[in-house]
Structures are given as C-alpha cells and as structure tokens.
Design a protein around this motif. Structure first.
Motif, PDB file in Angstrom:
ATOM      1  N   GLU A 173       0.834  -1.205   0.000  1.00  0.00           N
ATOM      2  CA  GLU A 173       0.000   0.000   0.000  1.00  0.00           C
ATOM      3  C   GLU A 173       0.862   1.246   0.000  1.00  0.00           C
ATOM      4  OE1 GLU A 173      -3.922  -1.811   2.341  1.00  0.00           O
ATOM      5  OE2 GLU A 173      -2.355  -0.746   3.446  1.00  0.00           O
ATOM      6  N   ARG A 174       1.995   1.173   0.665  1.00  0.00           N
ATOM      7  CA  ARG A 174       2.910   2.330   0.655  1.00  0.00           C
ATOM      8  C   ARG A 174       3.460   2.566  -0.755  1.00  0.00           C
ATOM      9  NH1 ARG A 174       6.396   4.923   4.631  1.00  0.00           N
ATOM     10  NH2 ARG A 174       8.207   5.806   3.577  1.00  0.00           N
ATOM     11  N   ASP A 175       3.766   1.473  -1.453  1.00  0.00           N
ATOM     12  CA  ASP A 175       4.207   1.604  -2.838  1.00  0.00           C
ATOM     13  C   ASP A 175       3.119   2.274  -3.686  1.00  0.00           C
ATOM     14  OD1 ASP A 175       6.618   0.381  -2.306  1.00  0.00           O
ATOM     15  OD2 ASP A 175       5.966  -1.604  -2.985  1.00  0.00           O
ATOM     16  N   VAL A 176       1.891   1.836  -3.484  1.00  0.00           N
ATOM     17  CA  VAL A 176       0.771   2.404  -4.236  1.00  0.00           C
ATOM     18  C   VAL A 176       0.623   3.890  -3.907  1.00  0.00           C
ATOM     19  CG1 VAL A 176      -1.738   2.369  -4.524  1.00  0.00           C
ATOM     20  CG2 VAL A 176      -0.446   0.225  -4.517  1.00  0.00           C
ATOM     21  N   LEU A 177       0.760   4.255  -2.627  1.00  0.00           N
ATOM     22  CA  LEU A 177       0.642   5.651  -2.227  1.00  0.00           C
ATOM     23  C   LEU A 177       1.710   6.505  -2.903  1.00  0.00           C
ATOM     24  CD1 LEU A 177      -0.566   7.927  -0.511  1.00  0.00           C
ATOM     25  CD2 LEU A 177       0.975   7.225   1.353  1.00  0.00           C
ATOM     26  N   ALA A 178       2.922   5.986  -2.999  1.00  0.00           N
ATOM     27  CA  ALA A 178       3.990   6.734  -3.660  1.00  0.00           C
ATOM     28  C   ALA A 178       3.615   7.035  -5.106  1.00  0.00           C
ATOM     29  CB  ALA A 178       5.297   5.947  -3.612  1.00  0.00           C
ATOM     30  N   HIS A 179       3.005   6.076  -5.776  1.00  0.00           N
ATOM     31  CA  HIS A 179       2.594   6.285  -7.157  1.00  0.00           C
ATOM     32  C   HIS A 179       1.392   7.225  -7.241  1.00  0.00           C
ATOM     33  CE1 HIS A 179       5.250   2.846  -7.735  1.00  0.00           C
ATOM     34  NE2 HIS A 179       5.248   3.119  -9.027  1.00  0.00           N
ATOM     35  N   LEU A 180       0.501   7.165  -6.241  1.00  0.00           N
ATOM     36  CA  LEU A 180      -0.591   8.138  -6.195  1.00  0.00           C
ATOM     37  C   LEU A 180      -0.029   9.547  -6.075  1.00  0.00           C
ATOM     38  CD1 LEU A 180      -3.251   6.528  -3.797  1.00  0.00           C
ATOM     39  CD2 LEU A 180      -3.385   6.785  -6.272  1.00  0.00           C
ATOM     40  N   GLY A 181       0.983   9.699  -5.231  1.00  0.00           N
ATOM     41  CA  GLY A 181       1.616  10.999  -5.062  1.00  0.00           C
ATOM     42  C   GLY A 181       2.237  11.514  -6.343  1.00  0.00           C
ATOM     43  N   GLY A 182       2.596  10.583  -7.240  1.00  0.00           N
ATOM     44  CA  GLY A 182       3.151  10.970  -8.531  1.00  0.00           C
ATOM     45  C   GLY A 182       2.100  11.214  -9.587  1.00  0.00           C
ATOM     46  N   GLY A 183       0.808  11.073  -9.202  1.00  0.00           N
ATOM     47  CA  GLY A 183      -0.285  11.361 -10.120  1.00  0.00           C
ATOM     48  C   GLY A 183      -0.588  10.261 -11.118  1.00  0.00           C
ATOM     49  N   LEU A 184      -0.202   9.023 -10.822  1.00  0.00           N
ATOM     50  CA  LEU A 184      -0.415   7.947 -11.773  1.00  0.00           C
ATOM     51  C   LEU A 184      -1.827   7.362 -11.639  1.00  0.00           C
ATOM     52  CD1 LEU A 184       2.728   8.180 -11.685  1.00  0.00           C
ATOM     53  CD2 LEU A 184       2.784   5.738 -12.201  1.00  0.00           C
ATOM     54  N   SER A 185      -2.354   6.869 -12.749  1.00  0.00           N
ATOM     55  CA  SER A 185      -3.654   6.210 -12.762  1.00  0.00           C
ATOM     56  C   SER A 185      -3.505   4.770 -12.290  1.00  0.00           C
ATOM     57  CB  SER A 185      -4.237   6.220 -14.169  1.00  0.00           C
ATOM     58  OG  SER A 185      -3.465   5.404 -15.030  1.00  0.00           O
ATOM     59  N   ASN A 186      -4.633   4.084 -12.066  1.00  0.00           N
ATOM     60  CA  ASN A 186      -4.586   2.684 -11.655  1.00  0.00           C
ATOM     61  C   ASN A 186      -3.863   1.825 -12.685  1.00  0.00           C
ATOM     62  OD1 ASN A 186      -6.008   3.380  -9.390  1.00  0.00           O
ATOM     63  ND2 ASN A 186      -7.919   2.399  -9.992  1.00  0.00           N
ATOM     64  N   HIS A 203      -6.206  -1.864  -3.648  1.00  0.00           N
ATOM     65  CA  HIS A 203      -5.180  -1.245  -2.798  1.00  0.00           C
ATOM     66  C   HIS A 203      -5.461   0.247  -2.615  1.00  0.00           C
ATOM     67  CE1 HIS A 203      -2.619  -4.606  -2.095  1.00  0.00           C
ATOM     68  NE2 HIS A 203      -2.200  -4.741  -3.345  1.00  0.00           N
ATOM     69  N   VAL A 204      -5.865   0.929  -3.692  1.00  0.00           N
ATOM     70  CA  VAL A 204      -6.148   2.368  -3.599  1.00  0.00           C
ATOM     71  C   VAL A 204      -7.289   2.605  -2.611  1.00  0.00           C
ATOM     72  CG1 VAL A 204      -7.036   4.379  -4.836  1.00  0.00           C
ATOM     73  CG2 VAL A 204      -5.269   2.954  -5.884  1.00  0.00           C
ATOM     74  N   SER A 205      -8.339   1.815  -2.706  1.00  0.00           N
ATOM     75  CA  SER A 205      -9.469   1.961  -1.768  1.00  0.00           C
ATOM     76  C   SER A 205      -9.012   1.755  -0.340  1.00  0.00           C
ATOM     77  CB  SER A 205     -10.574   0.958  -2.126  1.00  0.00           C
ATOM     78  OG  SER A 205     -11.109   1.216  -3.404  1.00  0.00           O
ATOM     79  N   SER A 206      -8.147   0.769  -0.122  1.00  0.00           N
ATOM     80  CA  SER A 206      -7.635   0.506   1.225  1.00  0.00           C
ATOM     81  C   SER A 206      -6.761   1.646   1.719  1.00  0.00           C
ATOM     82  CB  SER A 206      -6.840  -0.806   1.231  1.00  0.00           C
ATOM     83  OG  SER A 206      -6.340  -1.089   2.526  1.00  0.00           O
ATOM     84  N   VAL A 207      -5.919   2.198   0.823  1.00  0.00           N
ATOM     85  CA  VAL A 207      -5.056   3.323   1.197  1.00  0.00           C
ATOM     86  C   VAL A 207      -5.892   4.521   1.637  1.00  0.00           C
ATOM     87  CG1 VAL A 207      -3.470   5.058   0.269  1.00  0.00           C
ATOM     88  CG2 VAL A 207      -3.075   2.633  -0.194  1.00  0.00           C
ATOM     89  N   LEU A 208      -6.922   4.857   0.862  1.00  0.00           N
ATOM     90  CA  LEU A 208      -7.774   5.995   1.207  1.00  0.00           C
ATOM     91  C   LEU A 208      -8.433   5.776   2.562  1.00  0.00           C
ATOM     92  CD1 LEU A 208      -9.517   6.845  -2.204  1.00  0.00           C
ATOM     93  CD2 LEU A 208      -7.369   7.710  -1.292  1.00  0.00           C
ATOM     94  N   ALA A 209      -8.917   4.552   2.793  1.00  0.00           N
ATOM     95  CA  ALA A 209      -9.588   4.257   4.061  1.00  0.00           C
ATOM     96  C   ALA A 209      -8.621   4.332   5.235  1.00  0.00           C
ATOM     97  CB  ALA A 209     -10.237   2.871   3.994  1.00  0.00           C
ATOM     98  N   ARG A 210      -7.445   3.758   5.092  1.00  0.00           N
ATOM     99  CA  ARG A 210      -6.464   3.754   6.189  1.00  0.00           C
ATOM    100  C   ARG A 210      -5.942   5.161   6.488  1.00  0.00           C
ATOM    101  NH1 ARG A 210      -4.023  -1.319   7.538  1.00  0.00           N
ATOM    102  NH2 ARG A 210      -4.788  -3.049   6.244  1.00  0.00           N
ATOM    103  N   LEU A 211      -5.822   5.989   5.447  1.00  0.00           N
ATOM    104  CA  LEU A 211      -5.347   7.360   5.666  1.00  0.00           C
ATOM    105  C   LEU A 211      -6.457   8.281   6.147  1.00  0.00           C
ATOM    106  CD1 LEU A 211      -3.018   7.958   2.566  1.00  0.00           C
ATOM    107  CD2 LEU A 211      -2.367   7.246   4.880  1.00  0.00           C
ATOM    108  N   GLY A 212      -7.714   7.854   5.975  1.00  0.00           N
ATOM    109  CA  GLY A 212      -8.842   8.684   6.388  1.00  0.00           C
ATOM    110  C   GLY A 212      -9.078   9.862   5.459  1.00  0.00           C
TER     111      GLY A 212
END
Length: 237
Positions: A173-186, A203-212
């Motif tokens: 999920e941290r890897d996915v978050l790093a890519h979200l921060g870079g503006g990448l699509s799924n 994973h994106v749905s889980s990241v959003l939920a865990r970060l609130g």
C-alpha cells in the motif's frame, strides 16, 4: 482510459471555465496542441459550467477557483455530486491556499497554478481523465506550507502525523501511495508494480480508508507531507 476504468473512445473531452475571455482562449490554445484532447465547451462562471457539463458530459472540467455567480469550488462539488463521471481540475493562484484545501473537500482531483507551464495543464487533464490525481508540485508545496501555518500545528507536527498515518499501510500500500503521489492512474500503477489493475484498485481503496481521506488528491498531499517521493519515470529505472 475513462474515470470509471473503461477504455475511452475518441479524444478526451474537456470543458474550460474562467470569467476572463483571454484566459479561456489561452487554455483552449494550450489544450489544442494535444490532438487527443478536444475542448467541447467554455463557461464564464461556475453556474454556466455546471449547466454545460450536464449538457456535454465532458471527461474533465477545468475550473477557475474564483468566478462570479457560482465559484469554482461550489461548481466542482455540484459536478462531482451529480456527474461523477466528469473529473475536475482546479486552476489556482499562489494567494489561494485556503481555496485549494476547500477544493480537496469538494472532490477536485487536479490542481494547477495559473502561472505554471503549459505542459502541466496537458498532464493534469490527461491524468484526471485516466482517473488519477494530479497535484502540481508547486501546489503540493503550498498546501503543506499552508497547513503548517494554520491552527493544525507546526510543519514538523503535521509531517509526524502524516508519517503515523502512512505507518498503518502495508508495504504494498505504501508503494501504491507513492505512485498516487506521482499522479499515476490505476493502469499506470499496475504496469509499474506488475499487478492486475483490479488489485491496484483494491489497494487504492484501502489506502484511502487507512489514511482517512476521501480522494486520491488528498492522499497525494499526505504522501508529500510524509516525505514519500514519487517514483522516478521508467526511463530512470
């Protein structure tokens, strides 16, 4: 790729909204340099923007923050509430940090500085059309600085809080978050991490939920606050 994850047919359809005709003309001229993008409508205020989005159903609406009748943030909220298939890119200036935070809450997925490079507009529209978030590096820096100057606490405290939230994530999920921060699509994240796109979506749905947080752009802000750098482009690997 459209925002619902299906392949988009034809060019990316865009609406531009700004109360200054010269700004609208400039936006149209920049977007016209990409043959894969088509400006389908122009609006001079937020209310007209909402009406034209309903009429034309563009993939992306590019909205100025400050417009008469209905401002860009209220227009963004209405568009996201009633027409979730249209992504929203907000145009801001350096004096509108509080508006950027309000726009995050309204569901905007892209944030650009009006004085930025034309290439950022094209990249932002493309990213949001693909269902990703696009946070101009200058905007991200301003958001973090603005949050540090508010009653939310000092910058060090906010960074610490962001790191604590990120610590709840799994390594993937941290890897996915790093890519979200870079503006990448799924789809782009899936290719980078060698995963199935459906797995990335989960994973994106889980990241959003865990970060609130409610959307990808807000997650990108958390990534910037926590000091998570976006991944390098493929050619640098």
């Amino acid at each position: 790729m459209s925002r619902d994850g299906t392949a988009a047919a034809g060019p990316v359809r865009v609406l531009v909204a700004d109360d200054e005709p010269m700004i609208r003309a400039g936006l149209r001229a920049v977007l016209a340099t990409d043959p894969g993008i088509e400006v389908v409508a122009e609006a001079a205020d937020g209310r007209e923007a909402v009406e034209l989005v309903r009429a034309h159903r563009p993939h992306v609406a590019v909205l100025d923050v400050r417009m008469p009748r209905t401002d860009g943030i209220d227009a963004a909220a209405e568009i996201r509430r009633t027409l979730p298939g249209t992504g929203v890119v907000m145009l801001t200036t350096f004096g509108e940090d509080d508006c950027i935070l309000r726009a995050l809450g309204a569901g905007a997925a892209g944030f650009l500085i009006k004085s930025g490079e034309p290439e950022e507009l094209l990249a932002g529209v493309r990213a949001v059309a693909d269902g990703a978030a696009y946070l101009s590096p200058k905007v991200a820096a301003r958001v973090v600085a603005h949050l540090a100057s508010t009653g939310a606490g000092a910058l060090a405290e906010r960074r610490g809080a962001a790191r604590e939230r990120v610590a709840r994530l799994t390594p993937r999920e941290r890897d996915v978050l790093a890519h979200l921060g870079g503006g990448l699509s799924n789809g782009q994240i899936a290719r980078r991490l060698h995963l199935v796109e459906g797995t990335v979506k989960a994973h994106v749905s889980s990241v959003l939920a865990r970060l609130g947080v409610d959307n990808r752009a807000a997650a990108a802000v958390v990534a910037h606050e926590a000091g998570i750098p976006p991944p390098p482009p493929p050619e640098q690997r």
